[in-house]
Design a protein around this motif. Sequence first.
Motif, PDB file in Angstrom:
ATOM      1  N   ALA A  93       0.871  -1.280   0.098  1.00 57.75           N
ATOM      2  CA  ALA A  93      -0.026  -0.118   0.026  1.00 57.75           C
ATOM      3  C   ALA A  93       0.775   1.392   0.057  1.00 57.75           C
ATOM      4  CB  ALA A  93      -0.916  -0.025   1.120  1.00 57.75           C
ATOM      5  N   GLY A  94       1.950   1.185  -0.776  1.00 55.02           N
ATOM      6  CA  GLY A  94       2.826   2.428  -1.023  1.00 55.02           C
ATOM      7  C   GLY A  94       3.708   2.700   0.277  1.00 55.02           C
ATOM      8  N   ARG A  95       3.874   1.928   1.258  1.00 54.82           N
ATOM      9  CA  ARG A  95       4.825   2.264   2.328  1.00 54.82           C
ATOM     10  C   ARG A  95       5.488   1.017   2.601  1.00 54.82           C
ATOM     11  NH1 ARG A  95       2.081   3.453   7.539  1.00 54.82           N
ATOM     12  NH2 ARG A  95       4.401   3.595   8.287  1.00 54.82           N
ATOM     13  N   ARG A  96       6.783   1.391   3.170  1.00 56.25           N
ATOM     14  CA  ARG A  96       7.721   0.127   3.753  1.00 56.25           C
ATOM     15  C   ARG A  96       7.492   0.026   5.296  1.00 56.25           C
ATOM     16  NH1 ARG A  96      13.328   1.345   0.757  1.00 56.25           N
ATOM     17  NH2 ARG A  96      14.136   0.467   2.473  1.00 56.25           N
ATOM     18  N   HIS A  97       7.429  -1.188   5.536  1.00 54.22           N
ATOM     19  CA  HIS A  97       7.604  -1.534   7.108  1.00 54.22           C
ATOM     20  C   HIS A  97       8.567  -2.162   7.508  1.00 54.22           C
ATOM     21  CE1 HIS A  97       3.064  -0.154   6.938  1.00 54.22           C
ATOM     22  NE2 HIS A  97       3.330  -0.638   5.850  1.00 54.22           N
ATOM     23  N   ARG A  98       9.309  -1.874   8.644  1.00 56.28           N
ATOM     24  CA  ARG A  98      10.584  -2.709   8.986  1.00 56.28           C
ATOM     25  C   ARG A  98      10.091  -3.573   9.994  1.00 56.28           C
ATOM     26  NH1 ARG A  98      15.485  -2.317  12.431  1.00 56.28           N
ATOM     27  NH2 ARG A  98      16.954  -3.358  11.070  1.00 56.28           N
ATOM     28  N   LEU A  99      10.978  -5.011   9.817  1.00 55.09           N
ATOM     29  CA  LEU A  99      10.714  -5.934  10.874  1.00 55.09           C
ATOM     30  C   LEU A  99      11.903  -6.116  11.253  1.00 55.09           C
ATOM     31  CD1 LEU A  99       8.027  -8.062  10.480  1.00 55.09           C
ATOM     32  CD2 LEU A  99       9.808  -9.665  10.353  1.00 55.09           C
ATOM     33  N   ASP A 100      12.177  -5.821  12.686  1.00 55.23           N
ATOM     34  CA  ASP A 100      13.440  -5.690  13.297  1.00 55.23           C
ATOM     35  C   ASP A 100      13.790  -7.190  13.746  1.00 55.23           C
ATOM     36  OD1 ASP A 100      15.735  -5.688  14.917  1.00 55.23           O
ATOM     37  OD2 ASP A 100      15.103  -3.404  15.426  1.00 55.23           O
ATOM     38  N   LEU A 101      14.306  -7.985  12.919  1.00 59.27           N
ATOM     39  CA  LEU A 101      14.619  -9.229  13.301  1.00 59.27           C
ATOM     40  C   LEU A 101      15.396  -9.716  14.505  1.00 59.27           C
ATOM     41  CD1 LEU A 101      15.725 -10.690   9.605  1.00 59.27           C
ATOM     42  CD2 LEU A 101      13.479 -11.029  10.552  1.00 59.27           C
ATOM     43  N   ALA A 102      16.411  -8.908  14.727  1.00 64.94           N
ATOM     44  CA  ALA A 102      17.269  -9.050  16.098  1.00 64.94           C
ATOM     45  C   ALA A 102      16.454  -8.766  17.171  1.00 64.94           C
ATOM     46  CB  ALA A 102      18.421  -8.142  15.837  1.00 64.94           C
ATOM     47  N   SER A 103      15.965  -7.618  17.142  1.00 59.70           N
ATOM     48  CA  SER A 103      15.164  -7.401  18.540  1.00 59.70           C
ATOM     49  C   SER A 103      13.746  -8.160  18.996  1.00 59.70           C
ATOM     50  CB  SER A 103      14.703  -5.923  18.502  1.00 59.70           C
ATOM     51  OG  SER A 103      13.417  -5.513  17.957  1.00 59.70           O
ATOM     52  N   LEU A 104      13.437  -8.671  17.897  1.00 60.22           N
ATOM     53  CA  LEU A 104      12.316  -9.928  17.902  1.00 60.22           C
ATOM     54  C   LEU A 104      12.509 -11.133  18.354  1.00 60.22           C
ATOM     55  CD1 LEU A 104      10.241  -8.642  14.802  1.00 60.22           C
ATOM     56  CD2 LEU A 104       9.324  -8.532  16.886  1.00 60.22           C
ATOM     57  N   THR A 105      13.875 -11.372  18.100  1.00 63.77           N
ATOM     58  CA  THR A 105      14.359 -12.973  18.341  1.00 63.77           C
ATOM     59  C   THR A 105      15.646 -12.941  19.289  1.00 63.77           C
ATOM     60  OG1 THR A 105      15.906 -12.583  16.428  1.00 63.77           O
ATOM     61  CG2 THR A 105      13.734 -13.453  15.766  1.00 63.77           C
ATOM     62  N   GLY A 106      15.556 -11.988  19.874  1.00 60.26           N
ATOM     63  CA  GLY A 106      16.624 -11.931  21.164  1.00 60.26           C
ATOM     64  C   GLY A 106      18.025 -11.990  20.329  1.00 60.26           C
ATOM     65  N   GLY A 107      18.408 -11.343  19.373  1.00 59.55           N
ATOM     66  CA  GLY A 107      19.548 -10.768  18.653  1.00 59.55           C
ATOM     67  C   GLY A 107      19.809 -11.638  17.625  1.00 59.55           C
ATOM     68  N   ARG A 108      19.155 -12.650  17.094  1.00 60.44           N
ATOM     69  CA  ARG A 108      19.363 -13.258  15.904  1.00 60.44           C
ATOM     70  C   ARG A 108      19.414 -12.464  14.688  1.00 60.44           C
ATOM     71  NH1 ARG A 108      15.784 -18.100  16.864  1.00 60.44           N
ATOM     72  NH2 ARG A 108      17.133 -19.229  15.319  1.00 60.44           N
ATOM     73  N   THR A 109      20.040 -12.906  13.604  1.00 56.44           N
ATOM     74  CA  THR A 109      20.405 -12.284  12.507  1.00 56.44           C
ATOM     75  C   THR A 109      20.551 -13.219  11.370  1.00 56.44           C
ATOM     76  OG1 THR A 109      22.650 -12.338  12.579  1.00 56.44           O
ATOM     77  CG2 THR A 109      21.544 -10.414  13.558  1.00 56.44           C
ATOM     78  N   VAL A 110      20.479 -12.887  10.137  1.00 59.49           N
ATOM     79  CA  VAL A 110      20.756 -13.836   8.786  1.00 59.49           C
ATOM     80  C   VAL A 110      22.015 -13.098   8.201  1.00 59.49           C
ATOM     81  CG1 VAL A 110      18.210 -14.676   8.540  1.00 59.49           C
ATOM     82  CG2 VAL A 110      19.045 -12.379   7.410  1.00 59.49           C
ATOM     83  N   THR A 111      22.725 -13.879   7.350  1.00 55.47           N
ATOM     84  CA  THR A 111      23.993 -13.412   6.543  1.00 55.47           C
ATOM     85  C   THR A 111      23.367 -13.560   5.057  1.00 55.47           C
ATOM     86  OG1 THR A 111      25.088 -14.166   8.414  1.00 55.47           O
ATOM     87  CG2 THR A 111      26.131 -13.768   6.150  1.00 55.47           C
ATOM     88  N   VAL A 112      23.669 -12.653   4.093  1.00 53.76           N
ATOM     89  CA  VAL A 112      23.355 -12.555   3.064  1.00 53.76           C
ATOM     90  C   VAL A 112      25.150 -12.963   2.547  1.00 53.76           C
ATOM     91  CG1 VAL A 112      23.268 -10.969   0.889  1.00 53.76           C
ATOM     92  CG2 VAL A 112      21.499 -10.544   3.065  1.00 53.76           C
ATOM     93  N   TYR A 113      25.097 -13.888   1.837  1.00 57.60           N
ATOM     94  CA  TYR A 113      26.234 -14.635   1.123  1.00 57.60           C
ATOM     95  C   TYR A 113      25.703 -15.518   0.181  1.00 57.60           C
ATOM     96  CZ  TYR A 113      31.105 -16.570   0.856  1.00 57.60           C
ATOM     97  OH  TYR A 113      32.388 -16.956   0.747  1.00 57.60           O
ATOM     98  N   GLY A 114      26.183 -15.336  -1.178  1.00 57.01           N
ATOM     99  CA  GLY A 114      25.410 -16.115  -2.401  1.00 57.01           C
ATOM    100  C   GLY A 114      26.021 -17.635  -2.352  1.00 57.01           C
ATOM    101  N   GLN A 115      24.924 -18.261  -2.777  1.00 58.95           N
ATOM    102  CA  GLN A 115      25.000 -19.857  -2.855  1.00 58.95           C
ATOM    103  C   GLN A 115      26.148 -20.104  -3.685  1.00 58.95           C
ATOM    104  OE1 GLN A 115      21.329 -22.113  -3.524  1.00 58.95           O
ATOM    105  NE2 GLN A 115      22.592 -23.806  -4.391  1.00 58.95           N
ATOM    106  N   THR A 116      26.383 -19.329  -4.797  1.00 60.91           N
ATOM    107  CA  THR A 116      27.538 -19.454  -5.571  1.00 60.91           C
ATOM    108  C   THR A 116      28.934 -19.338  -4.906  1.00 60.91           C
ATOM    109  OG1 THR A 116      27.487 -17.037  -6.385  1.00 60.91           O
ATOM    110  CG2 THR A 116      26.856 -18.622  -7.691  1.00 60.91           C
TER     111      THR A 116
END
Length: 390
Positions: A80-103
């Motif tokens: 609907a024309g807006r961006r909403h941020r999901l704070d993964l770290a604060s919602l999961t007690g500090g867990r994150t993901v890593t962007v690194y290609g499968q190649t």
Amino acid sequence: MQVPVVIVGGGPSGLLLSQLLHLQGVESVVLERRTKAHVMGRVRAGVLEQGTVDLLRAAGVADRLEAEGLIHEGLDIAFAGRRHRLDLASLTGGRTVTVYGQTEVTRDLFEARERLGGAVVDGAKDVALHDLDGDAPYVTYRHVGEEHRIDCDFVAGCDGFHGVSRGSMPASVLREFEQVYAFGWIGVLSRTPPVSPELVYASHERGFALCSMRSPTLSRYYLQCPSEDVPENWSDERFWGELKRRLPAATADVLVEGPSVEKSVAPMRSYVAEPLRHGRLFLVGDAAHIVPPTGAKGLNLAASDVHYLSHALVDHYRRDDDSGLRDYSEKALARVWKCERFSWWMTSLLHRFPDAGPFRERVQRAELDYLFSSRAAMTSLAENYVGLPY
Ligand code: RFL
Ligand code: PHB
């Protein structure tokens, strides 16, 4: 030739399994149908769960990942024309993901296997599995015109969705669960800075769009398209134009366009084969299950399968304990189905379904509104996205 474990398929599952087994003193041979260059040229996954990163570290192949991987603490969902941020770290007690290609993951694994003298046969044709339900299975294949036979204790089927392993299970044993979607994704890789430092998943009436990346100078973008679509229908100009229409104006305004360096269409399906074991054959990764890419789960599920199977095989050889082999199918499938559910849900939440009427569209919009009004709903998405425990 005799070897404890034959691994069919030299994608990320097969290479990671052989590396982990080697480090524990269990030898294997990897048989890969394609050339090494082909395997490394396939542009696929980009998002690694912490559990996958930990497993790659345990395999001794995480140096470059740790230096070059981008740690993401959140993601955006646009509608609907807006961006909403999901704070993964604060919602999961500090867990994150890593962007690194499968190649890059595959390259690191190939190099590690070579360094340690691992047997990886690429260009292995006509791989066939024999006597899987007896005590002495063997595998045959052709390599540079010559026929070969390897006798083994176990076969790991890591040969992806179109491999031979799953089809080597008797039809009376195999149960299949499938949902095919009426759309796919057209993906473009371009040497341009990403539009945003974190991923943007966009739900739009013209269809889904995703802004991802491989590095600060390499972007990966996807658009929902008809499943029978082909890259030739998508000039760069058409792709960028359509992407901008599906993003909020403020995001589209800062998008940097450039020539595509890769363009491909991926079909979307959800699929699970049960069980994951038949006699001395074990199915791993895409050979056993497929998820639509929306939840970024495919490669991560392959990694959790490898985790369970490598422990089970090491327990068999080192501790004379077969409980892991006995429980592999049930244990792996419990996690597979949770990731299938999440990937199906993310797909349903964010795509346009050609057969959906106005009622379903309103429900979809309500679900997005609800998501960002409820910490419980956001937490549920976040804990699945960063990865469920093994
Ligand atoms: P692969 O990678 O398909 O490797 C299987 C290997 O087996 C070989 N093979 C054979 N070898 C010998 N004999 C035969 N008869 C053989 N038949 C096949 C093949 O040549 C190949 O080298 O399966 P594996 O190792 O289980 O790995 C699975 C992942 O590749 C896959 O799940 C992911 O790429 C899915 N995926 C994503 N996963 C994530 O976790 N995060 C993501 O962000 C993500 N994004 C994606 C994706 C997949 C995509 N596509 C193209 C399907 C994005 C896309 C667009
Ligand atoms: C990707 O960067 O290729 C990618 C990222 C997130 C997804 C799917 C693919 O959900």
